[in-house]
Every structure is written in structure tokens, then in C-alpha cells.
Design a protein around this motif. Structure first.
Motif, PDB file in Angstrom:
ATOM      1  N   PHE A 118       4.657   4.344   0.201  1.00 43.74           N
ATOM      2  CA  PHE A 118       4.253   3.113  -0.467  1.00 43.74           C
ATOM      3  C   PHE A 118       4.806   3.049  -1.882  1.00 43.74           C
ATOM      4  CE2 PHE A 118      -0.081   3.412   1.907  1.00 43.74           C
ATOM      5  CZ  PHE A 118       0.474   2.862   3.050  1.00 43.74           C
ATOM      6  N   ASP A 119       5.130   1.844  -2.303  1.00 46.60           N
ATOM      7  CA  ASP A 119       5.184   1.514  -3.720  1.00 46.60           C
ATOM      8  C   ASP A 119       3.728   1.210  -4.073  1.00 46.60           C
ATOM      9  OD1 ASP A 119       7.616   0.286  -5.730  1.00 46.60           O
ATOM     10  OD2 ASP A 119       5.573  -0.344  -6.161  1.00 46.60           O
ATOM     11  N   GLU A 120       3.066   2.141  -4.725  1.00 49.85           N
ATOM     12  CA  GLU A 120       1.603   2.183  -4.755  1.00 49.85           C
ATOM     13  C   GLU A 120       0.983   1.017  -5.527  1.00 49.85           C
ATOM     14  OE1 GLU A 120       0.121   4.267  -2.917  1.00 49.85           O
ATOM     15  OE2 GLU A 120       1.651   5.801  -2.551  1.00 49.85           O
ATOM     16  N   LEU A 121      -0.023   0.420  -4.905  1.00 49.07           N
ATOM     17  CA  LEU A 121      -0.775  -0.651  -5.546  1.00 49.07           C
ATOM     18  C   LEU A 121      -1.563  -0.091  -6.726  1.00 49.07           C
ATOM     19  CD1 LEU A 121      -1.598  -3.670  -5.297  1.00 49.07           C
ATOM     20  CD2 LEU A 121      -3.540  -2.901  -3.927  1.00 49.07           C
ATOM     21  N   THR A 122      -1.499  -0.780  -7.876  1.00 52.39           N
ATOM     22  CA  THR A 122      -2.243  -0.337  -9.062  1.00 52.39           C
ATOM     23  C   THR A 122      -3.228  -1.405  -9.539  1.00 52.39           C
ATOM     24  OG1 THR A 122      -0.432  -1.089 -10.502  1.00 52.39           O
ATOM     25  CG2 THR A 122      -0.424   1.231  -9.840  1.00 52.39           C
ATOM     26  N   ASP A 123      -3.490  -2.383  -8.711  1.00 53.43           N
ATOM     27  CA  ASP A 123      -4.454  -3.438  -9.009  1.00 53.43           C
ATOM     28  C   ASP A 123      -5.755  -3.101  -8.287  1.00 53.43           C
ATOM     29  OD1 ASP A 123      -6.038  -5.780  -8.944  1.00 53.43           O
ATOM     30  OD2 ASP A 123      -4.279  -7.079  -9.043  1.00 53.43           O
ATOM     31  N   ALA A 124      -6.737  -2.617  -9.037  1.00 47.97           N
ATOM     32  CA  ALA A 124      -7.978  -2.141  -8.420  1.00 47.97           C
ATOM     33  C   ALA A 124      -8.748  -3.262  -7.730  1.00 47.97           C
ATOM     34  CB  ALA A 124      -8.856  -1.465  -9.468  1.00 47.97           C
ATOM     35  N   ALA A 125      -8.742  -4.458  -8.321  1.00 40.18           N
ATOM     36  CA  ALA A 125      -9.475  -5.576  -7.718  1.00 40.18           C
ATOM     37  C   ALA A 125      -8.837  -5.972  -6.379  1.00 40.18           C
ATOM     38  CB  ALA A 125      -9.498  -6.768  -8.671  1.00 40.18           C
ATOM     39  N   GLU A 126      -7.522  -6.021  -6.342  1.00 42.62           N
ATOM     40  CA  GLU A 126      -6.828  -6.333  -5.103  1.00 42.62           C
ATOM     41  C   GLU A 126      -7.073  -5.259  -4.052  1.00 42.62           C
ATOM     42  OE1 GLU A 126      -4.311  -7.792  -2.104  1.00 42.62           O
ATOM     43  OE2 GLU A 126      -5.263  -8.791  -3.804  1.00 42.62           O
ATOM     44  N   GLN A 127      -7.081  -3.983  -4.484  1.00 39.87           N
ATOM     45  CA  GLN A 127      -7.331  -2.908  -3.531  1.00 39.87           C
ATOM     46  C   GLN A 127      -8.734  -2.989  -2.956  1.00 39.87           C
ATOM     47  OE1 GLN A 127      -4.885  -0.159  -2.498  1.00 39.87           O
ATOM     48  NE2 GLN A 127      -6.359  -0.873  -0.977  1.00 39.87           N
ATOM     49  N   ARG A 128      -9.706  -3.328  -3.801  1.00 40.17           N
ATOM     50  CA  ARG A 128     -11.076  -3.480  -3.303  1.00 40.17           C
ATOM     51  C   ARG A 128     -11.133  -4.583  -2.237  1.00 40.17           C
ATOM     52  NH1 ARG A 128     -16.044  -2.099  -5.229  1.00 40.17           N
ATOM     53  NH2 ARG A 128     -15.222  -1.515  -7.283  1.00 40.17           N
TER      54      ARG A 128
END
Length: 312
Positions: A232-242
Motif C-alpha cells: 500500500f501507499d499507506e493512508l494517513t487520514d485517520a478520519a477516512e480510515q475510521r
């Protein structure tokens, strides 16, 4: 007498560690009792009876917490656990290699994978052709080349329901397994397959192409027809990940009901994701890597001893 691949396994793991140590990566060692094993809707974890904890499906969550603490290049070789049927390519307990590069993206991980395999091939004196550069094919190209299918025409609408997307996923994986994977197996070298549909992004970032179509910044490594790794190109948006976690758990509930309850949300992980720099990361199956380099037909041929396991 059948060949003994276990010394080759030891040599491969040694080559992996040498590769990362020589490139300034720190080897980590994270817990195998965790409060959240993973949030994928279909990957079943192993639970610890009588305790509110699990065995990890990968060390990803723990390693991302280390990235949030300031580590920039980390790797780990460890055990992971997934409650899936035993087969020639899967054991419920398996060895996994995972690494992350902060201040980087998944393109650098592609280069890492190629360089790692060249180093392993040299260390093992393997006849397998892993010379660079490898083919890098989008999923869309794979569907057209190996299955004669137009992936874009198959995609559900952006406003499709979760269950409609799941029906697409069922068809997608059937075509991939029945037609695309045999085509990949016929290639003379490993291949990097990238550009998955946006709702298969899991923990990865997205991008929009010139047609306005969204895709996941994610790739998988295939060698000899085996899926060897997922990056992955890692997601760093915590709200989006939630939000993605919540959708995945709601989908799990719809499909499996009480037989496969939602995993607890790891709030420490979400906090960590919000603190991470742009990062690329990948998980690779050590057992399958040994199979690829040795030509072993079954995962049972490349482990030192079988795990105790009952299907009942």
C-alpha cells in the motif's frame, strides 16, 4: 526421496535480514497478543479463548504505531494467523515479512521488492529468473490481456451499495483466479499488479486517472502464479480510515452475521495513522517466497514442522 527445502528456507530468511540490515532498516519485534487483529471484512482471525485478545493477521497495526513514534525504516519477520482453510498455499499459522518506508510511496516499495528478490536469488544461487525490471501491469491491463474483459465496464457505479460492490468483488476474484492468475503464472519473471478498484483500497491512498476513474494506490506481487505480497501507499487520514473500518465491519455483519462479529476498533492505531508521514509498506508471505524460489508444490514442504491444527 523428496527434497528437503528447509535449509533453503533458513538461507532465504537470512538473506532477507541481511538485505534490510544493509539498507539501514531497524528490525522490530511486536506482540502476538493484540486487541484488534485486523479489520478486513473477510479475513478471520484466531481468538484467544477466554481473553479479549487475538492473534494478529499481520503486524501492520503494531508497526504503524512505531512509525508514528518516529521510526522511518522498519521491517519484521514474524508469525501471523488467519482462520482460513488449509491448502497447498495456506496454513492458518504462517511466516510473514513486512516492511515500511516513511517519507516514501509505493513506487519505492516496488523497487525494494525487485532488489530483494535479486538478492535472495543470488544468496540461494537459484535458477529462477528475477532479473530487473519486472513487468508492471495494471489490473485493468491484466483483465484485458489475460481474460479479454473490460474491467471498467464491469465496475459498479460510484453510488452502488456495499452489497452491489461485494457482488462485483465476487465476479472480480473469480475472473482473477480462473483467468488472470494462470496468465501471470505463464510469465517468465515475477510481476507487479497495481491499480485496484478504489473500494478495494483497504488501508491505501487513492488516485484519479485522466478519465476521472479512481483507483487504489496498491499493488500485489505475483510469482509462478502465487500471490506473494500486498503493498500500500499507506493512508494517513485517520478520519477516512475510521470510515473505511466502519464500512468494512458493517459489510461483515451483513454477510456473516453473528458468526463473524466485528473486530474492535484499535483507537491507538487511528491516532498513529494521523501522525504518520507519507509511507509505503508491504506484507509478503515467507512460506510462499520459499515455494517460489525452490519450486516446492506445497507449503507443507517448506515449513520446519507442521502446526497443530484441527478443522473441527
Amino acid at each position: 526421496m523428496a527434497p528437503d527445502y528447509r535449509p533453503m528456507r533458513a538461507a532465504l530468511i537470512r538473506a532477507v535480514r541481511d538485505f534490510f540490515h544493509h539498507r539501514g532498516f531497524v528490525e522490530t519485534d511486536t506482540p502476538t497478543l493484540v486487541m484488534s487483529p485486523g479489520m478486513e471484512p473477510h479475513i478471520r482471525p484466531l481468538t484467544v479463548e477466554g481473553r479479549r485478545c487475538f492473534l494478529p493477521t499481520s503486524p501492520e497495526f503494531a508497526m504503524k504505531k512505531l512509525l508514528a513514534q518516529g521510526y522511518t525504516r522498519i521491517f519484521q519477520v514474524c508469525r501471523a494467523y488467519r482462520l482460513e482453510p488449509r491448502s497447498s498455499t495456506h496454513n492458518p499459522e504462517f511466516a510473514i515479512l513486512e516492511w515500511y518506508r516513511a517519507h516514501s510511496g509505493y513506487e519505492q516499495i516496488m523497487d525494494d521488492v525487485e532488489e530483494l528478490f535479486v538478492a535472495i536469488g543470488h544468496a540461494l544461487q537459484s535458477p529462477v529468473d528475477v532479473s530487473r525490471p519486472w513487468p508492471r501491469l495494471s489490473v485493468e491491463e491484466c483483465f484485458e490481456r489475460f481474460a479479454g474483459r473490460d474491467l471498467v465496464a464491469m465496475l459498479p457505479a460510484d453510488d452502488a451499495t456495499d452489497l452491489e460492490r461485494e457482488r462485483f468483488n465476487d465476479e472480480f476474484f473469480k475472473v482473477f483466479m480462473d483467468e488472470v492468475e494462470p496468465g501471470l503464472k505463464a510469465l517468465s519473471r515475477p510481476v507487479i499488479v497495481h491499480g485496484y478498484p478504489w473500494f478495494q483500497a483497504a488501508l491505501s491512498n487513492l488516485y484519479t486517472d485522466e478519465r476521472g476513474l479512481r483507483w487504489a494506490k496498491r499493488f500485489e506481487v505475483y510469482g509462478g502464479g502465487l500471490e506473494l505480497g500486498n503493498a500500500f501507499d499507506e493512508l494517513t487520514d485517520a478520519a477516512e480510515q475510521r470510515q473505511r473500518f466502519e464500512k468494512d465491519m458493517a459489510l461483515r455483519q451483513k454477510i456473516y452475521g453473528a458468526g463473524f462479529p466485528p473486530s474492535p476498533v484499535d483507537e491507538e492505531l487511528l491516532t498513529a495513522i494521523g501522525k504518520m508521514s507519507p509511507t509505503g509498506g508491504i506484507a509478503m508471505g515467507i512460506d510462499r517466497m520459499v515455494m517460489y524460489f525452490t519450486g516446492a508444490a506445497s507449503i507443507d514442504e517448506v515449513v520446519w514442522l507442521p502446526s497443530h491444527w484441527s478443522e473441527v
